[in-house]
Design a protein around this motif. Structure first.
Motif, short mmCIF file in Angstrom:
data_model
loop_
_atom_site.label_atom_id
_atom_site.label_comp_id
_atom_site.label_asym_id
_atom_site.label_seq_id
_atom_site.Cartn_x
_atom_site.Cartn_y
_atom_site.Cartn_z
N ARG A 180 0.97 -1.23 -0.20
CA ARG A 180 -0.11 0.06 -0.08
C ARG A 180 0.80 1.13 0.13
N SER A 181 1.77 1.22 0.94
CA SER A 181 2.90 2.27 0.81
C SER A 181 3.51 2.50 -0.55
N VAL A 182 3.94 1.52 -1.33
CA VAL A 182 4.25 1.64 -2.66
C VAL A 182 3.31 2.20 -3.75
N HIS A 183 2.22 1.81 -3.42
CA HIS A 183 1.09 2.10 -4.33
C HIS A 183 0.94 3.88 -4.33
N LEU A 184 1.05 4.27 -3.14
CA LEU A 184 1.10 5.75 -2.82
C LEU A 184 2.02 6.31 -3.68
N ARG A 185 3.34 5.75 -3.59
CA ARG A 185 4.34 6.40 -4.31
C ARG A 185 4.32 5.85 -5.67
N TYR A 186 3.74 5.25 -6.11
CA TYR A 186 3.41 4.64 -7.71
C TYR A 186 2.44 6.05 -7.90
N ARG A 187 1.60 6.32 -7.26
CA ARG A 187 0.46 7.46 -7.56
C ARG A 187 1.35 8.92 -7.77
N ASP A 205 11.64 7.73 2.11
CA ASP A 205 11.94 7.98 0.66
C ASP A 205 12.45 6.94 -0.11
N TYR A 206 13.10 5.98 0.56
CA TYR A 206 13.61 4.74 -0.28
C TYR A 206 12.34 3.78 -1.11
N LEU A 207 11.10 4.04 -0.83
CA LEU A 207 10.05 3.66 -1.74
C LEU A 207 9.79 4.30 -2.78
N VAL A 208 10.41 5.49 -3.17
CA VAL A 208 10.14 6.55 -4.11
C VAL A 208 10.54 5.64 -5.50
N PRO A 209 11.83 5.15 -5.58
CA PRO A 209 11.98 4.64 -6.87
C PRO A 209 11.24 3.50 -7.08
N VAL A 210 10.89 2.71 -5.96
CA VAL A 210 10.16 1.43 -6.48
C VAL A 210 8.78 1.85 -6.81
#
Length: 575
Positions: A180-187, A205-210
Motif C-alpha cells: 500500500r505504501s508503494v502504491h502511494l508512491r506509484y501514484r 524516501d527509499y520507496l520512491v524509486p520502487v
C-alpha cells in the motif's frame, strides 16, 4: 596438532597406561576431563582436572590419583615440572624449547593456525538478520547481522560446513502495508500530490524509486483500481525491491547469505501442514481452548477451539496455538514449519534473534526438539539493541528511512571494520552503546584501534628492518627470553579459543582474546622504551632482532586469523 591437543593426547596416554597397570578401571567417561591454561599463570602453563573428574567413578582419592597421573606426565620431554594443587588439580610447567617449537608451528601453519576439525562432518544452518523486507537495514539489525556472520565464519574455521540463511517474512500483514505504501508512491510518480504519508504506512524516501519503477511497468493502470487488483503484484514487486536493497546494505558490511528463504513460499508448499501432522502423530498437538486472558477479560473475548502445541511439557506457562481463529498460521506455527524444513539439511541450527523475542525461545526450541527427535542441536542467540550516541548524545533519526538510522549511513561514516569489530566487543546479550566519537578514537580504551594498531606496529618492523639493512636467514629462537616466551604462551591459546568459542556459539570471545593478545604485544614493545635491549629492532644485535621479528610475525599471523573470523581487515599502517 596444536599444543593443547597434543597434551590432551599425552594425558590420554597416561590414563591408558594407568588402566593397563590396573590403577584405574577401564571404561571411565573422560568427556569432562580438560587440559587448559590455569586461571593463575603463576601456577604453571597447563592444568588438568583429570584426577578430580575420574577419582569418584574410579573409587579412589583425587589427590592419590593425581600423584599417579603426575608421575606419568613428569616423564614427558616437554615438561619441566608437574605440581599437584589443592585436592587434586595437576599443573604442568613446560620447558622453553616447547614454546619455541610452538612459535615455529604458528609460523609454519600461517593462515591455518587455529583451524580445527572439531566440526568435521557437521553441517550447521545459521539464520541471521531476517528483518522484515519493508525497508533498508537499520542499526537495530546491525548487531545481529555481525554476530551471525562472525559466528558462521567461526564455525567454518572450526571445521563445520555452514549454511548462511536469511528468512524472508513475506507472508504477514507488514508486506501488505508495504504494498500500500508503494502504491502511494506509484501514484506520486504519476503526478498525484499525495501530501503527508498517512499514519500506518511506511514514510521513507527509499520507496520512491520502487513506485517510479512500477509506473514504467504498468503505466497508470492501477491508479484508481481496487486494491484487490494491484495488492499481489505490488507486494511481489515491493518485496523483491526491498531484498535487493537489503542485500546491498549487508554487502557494505561484507555479509552475503547462501539462502534467502521465503515464508510465503513455505506456506504455499504446505510445509506448516506437514509439521502439524508430524507433531499430531506424536501427540504434541491437540485441539483445545486457550485460557481466558489474565486480569480483566475483554468483552469481545470468546473461547475458540484451536490447534495447540503442548509447550507446557517443555516449561512454557501455557500451550501455544499454531493457527489463529481465522485459520491463518500464527508466527509460532509458521516458525515450526520453517525450522522443520531447515532441520532436513543440517545437523545443527542456530538462530540469531533480537532480545525482544526472548519469550518465544523456550517453545520453539522445544518444538524443534520434538520434530527432530532431539537429534538436531538448536541454539537461539539473543542480541540486545544498540544505542547510538554522538559524543554522548543520542543520534537523530535518518530522513531517508523515515524513522531510524540506516546501517549504510553508519558504515559509510566510520567504516565496515569499525562497525564489525565494535559489534563484537560485548557479549551479544549485553547492552551496547555505539558512540561515533569513541569507536574511531585512537586509544587503548578503543579495542578496534588497539588491535589494529598492534598489527600495524608488527607490519612496520619489516619496513624498518629493511631500511636498517637487517637480513634474517636461519633464525635462532634460543635468543628469545622469558618475557618473549610469555607472549608465545598467550598466542598458543588461539586454537583452544577457536574451539571453545565455536562450541559455545560466542564469536565475541575472539575479539576479547585479540584485545588481550594486542595488549601483551604492546606491553612487550613498550618495554623497549626504557630498556633498549628489549627493543624488537636492535641493529647492534641482529640475532636477537631476527628472533623477535620471527615472534612478531607469528603474533601478526594470529591477529590476521582472528580478524578474518570477525570479518575485519588487518591494516598495515594506521592513518
Amino acid at each position: 596438532m596444536t599444543l593443547y591437543t597434543r597434551f590432551t593426547a599425552h594425558l590420554d596416554a597416561a590414563l591408558d597406561a594407568l588402566v593397563a597397570a590396573g590403577a584405574l578401571p577401564a571404561g571411565l567417561n573422560r568427556a569432562a576431563v580438560t587440559v587448559e591454561p590455569p586461571r593463575d599463570p603463576s601456577h604453571g602453563d597447563l592444568a588438568t582436572n583429570a584426577a578430580m573428574v575420574l577419582a569418584k567413578p574410579a573409587g579412589t582419592n583425587p589427590r592419590a590419583l593425581a600423584e599417579k597421573i603426575a608421575e606419568r606426565l613428569r616423564a614427558l620431554d616437554e615438561v619441566d615440572a608437574v605440581e599437584i594443587a589443592g585436592p587434586g588439580f595437576i599443573n604442568l610447567r613446560l620447558n622453553d624449547d616447547t614454546w619455541r617449537a610452538e612459535l615455529s608451528a604458528i609460523r609454519d601453519a600461517g593462515g591455518d593456525y587455529g583451524r580445527s576439525e572439531t566440526g568435521k562432518g557437521i553441517t550447521v544452518n545459521v539464520e541471521y538478520v531476517s528483518a522484515n523486507p519493508t525497508g533498508p537495514m537499520h542499526m537495530g539489525h546491525c548487531r545481529g547481522a555481525v554476530v551471525g556472520d562472525a559466528l558462521a565464519a567461526l564455525l567454518e574455521f572450526a571445521g563445520h560446513k555452514v549454511i548462511r540463511e536469511y528468512y524472508v517474512n513475506d507472508a504477514g500483514g507488514q508486506v501488505d502495508t508495504l504494498a500500500r505504501s508503494v502504491h502511494l508512491r506509484y501514484r506520486e510518480a504519476l503526478g498525484e500530490d499525495i501530501g503527508e504519508i498517512p499514519e500506518g504506512l511506511y514514510p521513507g524516501d527509499y520507496l520512491v524509486p520502487v513506485g517510479q519503477a512500477l509506473t514504467q511497468e504498468y503505466g497508470d493502470r492501477f491508479v484508481g483500481a481496487p486494491e484487490s487488483e494491484w495488492l499481489v503484484p505490488f507486494r511481489k514487486a515491493a518485496v523483491a525491491a526491498m531484498i535487493v536493497l537489503i542485500k546491498g546494505d549487508l554487502a557494505l558490511l561484507g555479509i552475503h547469505h547462501d539462502l534467502f528463504s521465503s515464508e510465503a513460499e513455505l506456506q504455499a508448499a504446505g510445509k506448516p501442514e506437514a509439521a502439524e501432522a508430524e507433531l499430531r502423530a506424536r501427540g504434541l498437538i491437540y485441539d483445545g481452548m486457550l485460557e481466558a486472558p489474565k486480569g480483566e477479560t475483554p468483552e469481545d473475548w470468546e473461547p475458540v477451539v484451536l490447534p495447540l502445541f503442548r509447550s507446557t511439557q517443555f516449561g512454557d506457562d501455557q500451550d501455544r496455538p499454531i493457527k489463529k481463529s481465522n485459520g491463518q498460521w500464527t508466527y509460532f506455527g509458521a516458525d515450526l514449519a520453517y525450522h522443520y524444513q531447515k532441520a532436513q539439511t543440517a545437523d545443527a541450527l542456530i538462530d540469531i534473534w533480537g532480545a525482544d523475542h526472548a519469550g518465544t525461545v523456550k517453545r520453539i526450541v522445544a518444538a524443534v526438539a520434538a520434530l527432530t527427535g532431539g537429534k538436531t542441536r538448536f541454539d537461539v542467540k539473543l542480541v540486545q539493541m544498540v544505542k547510538l550516541l554522538r559524543a554522548g548524545e543520542p543520534v537523530k533519526m535518518s530522513k531517508r528511512s523515515g524513522n531510524f538510522v540506516t546501517l549504510a549511513d553508519v558504515v559509510r561514516e566510520v567504516g565496515k571494520d569499525v562497525v564489525r569489530f565494535t559489534m563484537l566487543t560485548r557479549k551479544a546479550d549485553a547492552q551496547m552503546d555505539f558512540d561515533f566519537a569513541k569507536v574511531v578514537e585512537a586509544s587503548k580504551e578503543n579495542p578496534v584501534f588497539y588491535v589494529q594498531y598492534a598489527h600495524a606496529r608488527i607490519a612496520s618492523l619489516h619496513r624498518r628492518a629493511a631500511e636498517a639493512g637487517i637480513v634474517c636467514g636461519a633464525v635462532d629462537l634460543s635468543q628469545l627470553e622469558t618475557e618473549d616466551l610469555a607472549l608465545v604462551k598467550l598466542a598458543a591459546q588461539f586454537p583452544r579459543i577457536v574451539e571453545t568459542s565455536a562450541t559455545a556459539r560466542e564469536p565475541h570471545r575472539i575479539a576479547f582474546y585479540l584485545y588481550d593478545l594486542a595488549a601483551e604485544l604492546h606491553s612487550l614493545w613498550n618495554a623497549g622504551n626504557d630498556r633498549p635491549e628489549r627493543r624488537f629492532l636492535n641493529v647492534d644485535n641482529v640475532p636477537v632482532t631476527c628472533a623477535r621479528l620471527f615472534l612478531a610475525d607469528a603474533i601478526g599471523q594470529i591477529i590476521r586469523n582472528g580478524l578474518a573470523i570477525m570479518g575485519v581487515e588487518a591494516v598495515q599502517e594506521m592513518n
